[in-house]
Design a protein around this motif. Structure first.
Motif, PDB file in Angstrom:
ATOM      1  N   CYS A 134       0.835  -1.210   0.000  1.00 22.97           N
ATOM      2  CA  CYS A 134       0.000   0.000   0.000  1.00 22.97           C
ATOM      3  C   CYS A 134       0.867   1.256   0.000  1.00 22.97           C
ATOM      4  N   ALA A 135       1.904   1.282   0.816  1.00 18.48           N
ATOM      5  CA  ALA A 135       2.782   2.447   0.911  1.00 18.48           C
ATOM      6  C   ALA A 135       3.475   2.712  -0.427  1.00 18.48           C
ATOM      7  N   ARG A 136       3.869   1.653  -1.121  1.00 16.49           N
ATOM      8  CA  ARG A 136       4.522   1.830  -2.436  1.00 16.49           C
ATOM      9  C   ARG A 136       3.558   2.422  -3.463  1.00 16.49           C
ATOM     10  N   GLN A 137       2.276   2.128  -3.336  1.00 19.78           N
ATOM     11  CA  GLN A 137       1.285   2.684  -4.261  1.00 19.78           C
ATOM     12  C   GLN A 137       1.003   4.155  -3.956  1.00 19.78           C
ATOM     13  N   ILE A 138       1.083   4.539  -2.691  1.00 17.37           N
ATOM     14  CA  ILE A 138       0.751   5.898  -2.269  1.00 17.37           C
ATOM     15  C   ILE A 138       1.937   6.843  -2.407  1.00 17.37           C
ATOM     16  N   LEU A 139       3.134   6.357  -2.172  1.00 15.02           N
ATOM     17  CA  LEU A 139       4.336   7.197  -2.117  1.00 15.02           C
ATOM     18  C   LEU A 139       4.515   8.106  -3.342  1.00 15.02           C
ATOM     19  N   PRO A 140       4.302   7.633  -4.575  1.00 16.98           N
ATOM     20  CA  PRO A 140       4.467   8.541  -5.719  1.00 16.98           C
ATOM     21  C   PRO A 140       3.486   9.716  -5.720  1.00 16.98           C
ATOM     22  N   LEU A 141       2.369   9.583  -5.028  1.00 18.88           N
ATOM     23  CA  LEU A 141       1.396  10.676  -4.985  1.00 18.88           C
ATOM     24  C   LEU A 141       1.789  11.776  -4.013  1.00 18.88           C
ATOM     25  N   VAL A 142       2.550  11.447  -2.984  1.00 18.21           N
ATOM     26  CA  VAL A 142       2.835  12.413  -1.920  1.00 18.21           C
ATOM     27  C   VAL A 142       4.292  12.854  -1.848  1.00 18.21           C
TER      28      VAL A 142
ATOM     29  N   VAL B  49     -13.685   7.846   8.097  1.00 18.26           N
ATOM     30  CA  VAL B  49     -13.304   6.571   7.468  1.00 18.26           C
ATOM     31  C   VAL B  49     -11.856   6.607   6.974  1.00 18.26           C
ATOM     32  N   PHE B  50     -11.468   7.673   6.266  1.00 15.59           N
ATOM     33  CA  PHE B  50     -10.157   7.719   5.631  1.00 15.59           C
ATOM     34  C   PHE B  50      -9.021   8.093   6.571  1.00 15.59           C
TER      35      PHE B  50
ATOM     36  N   ASN C 222      -7.874   1.789   8.789  1.00 15.93           N
ATOM     37  CA  ASN C 222      -7.629   1.262   7.438  1.00 15.93           C
ATOM     38  C   ASN C 222      -7.208   2.354   6.464  1.00 15.93           C
ATOM     39  N   GLN C 223      -6.669   3.441   6.974  1.00  6.57           N
ATOM     40  CA  GLN C 223      -6.306   4.585   6.144  1.00  6.57           C
ATOM     41  C   GLN C 223      -5.364   4.202   5.013  1.00  6.57           C
ATOM     42  N   LEU C 224      -4.354   3.433   5.315  1.00  6.52           N
ATOM     43  CA  LEU C 224      -3.362   3.054   4.312  1.00  6.52           C
ATOM     44  C   LEU C 224      -3.982   2.224   3.192  1.00  6.52           C
ATOM     45  N   GLN C 225      -4.789   1.245   3.565  1.00  5.39           N
ATOM     46  CA  GLN C 225      -5.417   0.381   2.567  1.00  5.39           C
ATOM     47  C   GLN C 225      -6.413   1.154   1.704  1.00  5.39           C
ATOM     48  N   LEU C 226      -7.209   2.022   2.317  1.00 12.46           N
ATOM     49  CA  LEU C 226      -8.180   2.814   1.568  1.00 12.46           C
ATOM     50  C   LEU C 226      -7.480   3.802   0.634  1.00 12.46           C
ATOM     51  N   ALA C 227      -6.419   4.434   1.115  1.00 14.78           N
ATOM     52  CA  ALA C 227      -5.670   5.371   0.274  1.00 14.78           C
ATOM     53  C   ALA C 227      -5.046   4.649  -0.914  1.00 14.78           C
ATOM     54  N   ALA C 228      -4.510   3.459  -0.686  1.00 15.26           N
ATOM     55  CA  ALA C 228      -3.920   2.680  -1.783  1.00 15.26           C
ATOM     56  C   ALA C 228      -4.990   2.253  -2.784  1.00 15.26           C
ATOM     57  N   MET C 229      -6.167   1.920  -2.282  1.00 13.24           N
ATOM     58  CA  MET C 229      -7.268   1.517  -3.156  1.00 13.24           C
ATOM     59  C   MET C 229      -7.710   2.691  -4.044  1.00 13.24           C
TER      60      MET C 229
END
Length: 174
Positions: free
Chosen positions: A42-50, A119-120, A124-131
């Protein structure tokens, strides 16, 4: 908006770099290992956005290369504002103006602010953000002609914030 923008780049990098223990027969350790692997994905999916800059971190185009954190913030606020403005316009055709205002304020407050914030930013913040990351990437690409110039102004006015420097100072203090 709050769910993605509140994720810390440094924390995501630390999570991505954490060492995964070898598989074990202990069910508690196996569960912790599976959770860590899932969180790292999940972190690898989010990292490019932030993190970093929208067009890469090369110095060749650094003056016209907004930071991802500001692009993300501006993009999310643009979408949020558009949704907040579109709802009363749509409802105005269906119900009287006073009812459109009342319904839109209630709906935006409950379903656009309170519930998503709860919710966000929850467990489950990490999983929802990655989704939601692929949707955010698509919206970011569509709104880039608008959000990039605004983000550049933010970068110039506020500076490109370096969380790493802040973390180093916090670690030294510990």
């Amino acid at each position: 908006t709050l769910g993605l923008t509140s994720l810390d780049e440094f924390g995501l990098r630390v999570l991505c770099n954490r060492e995964v223990e070898p598989a074990s027969d202990d069910p508690v350790k196996m569960l912790a290992r599976e959770r860590l692997l899932r969180d790292q994905l999940c972190a690898r999916q989010i990292l490019p956005l932030v993190s970093g800059n929208i067009f890469g971190n090369g110095a060749r185009c650094s003056k016209m290369n907004p930071t991802n954190s500001h692009v993300l913030l501006v993009t999310m606020l643009l979408v949020n504002s558009a949704a907040n403005e579109a709802l009363p316009l749509f409802l105005d055709r269906l119900v009287p103006a006073w009812a459109a205002i009342l319904i839109s304020v209630t709906v935006v407050l409950l379903f656009g602010e309170i519930l998503p914030s709860a919710v966000f930013t929850g467990p489950n913040q990490l999983q929802l953000a990655a989704m939601m990351a692929p949707v955010v990437r698509l919206v970011r690409a569509l709104l880039l002609p608008i959000s990039a110039p605004i983000s550049l102004v933010l970068d110039k006015a506020l500076g490109a914030h370096s969380a790493e420097e802040d973390r180093r100072e916090e670690m030294k203090a510990m």
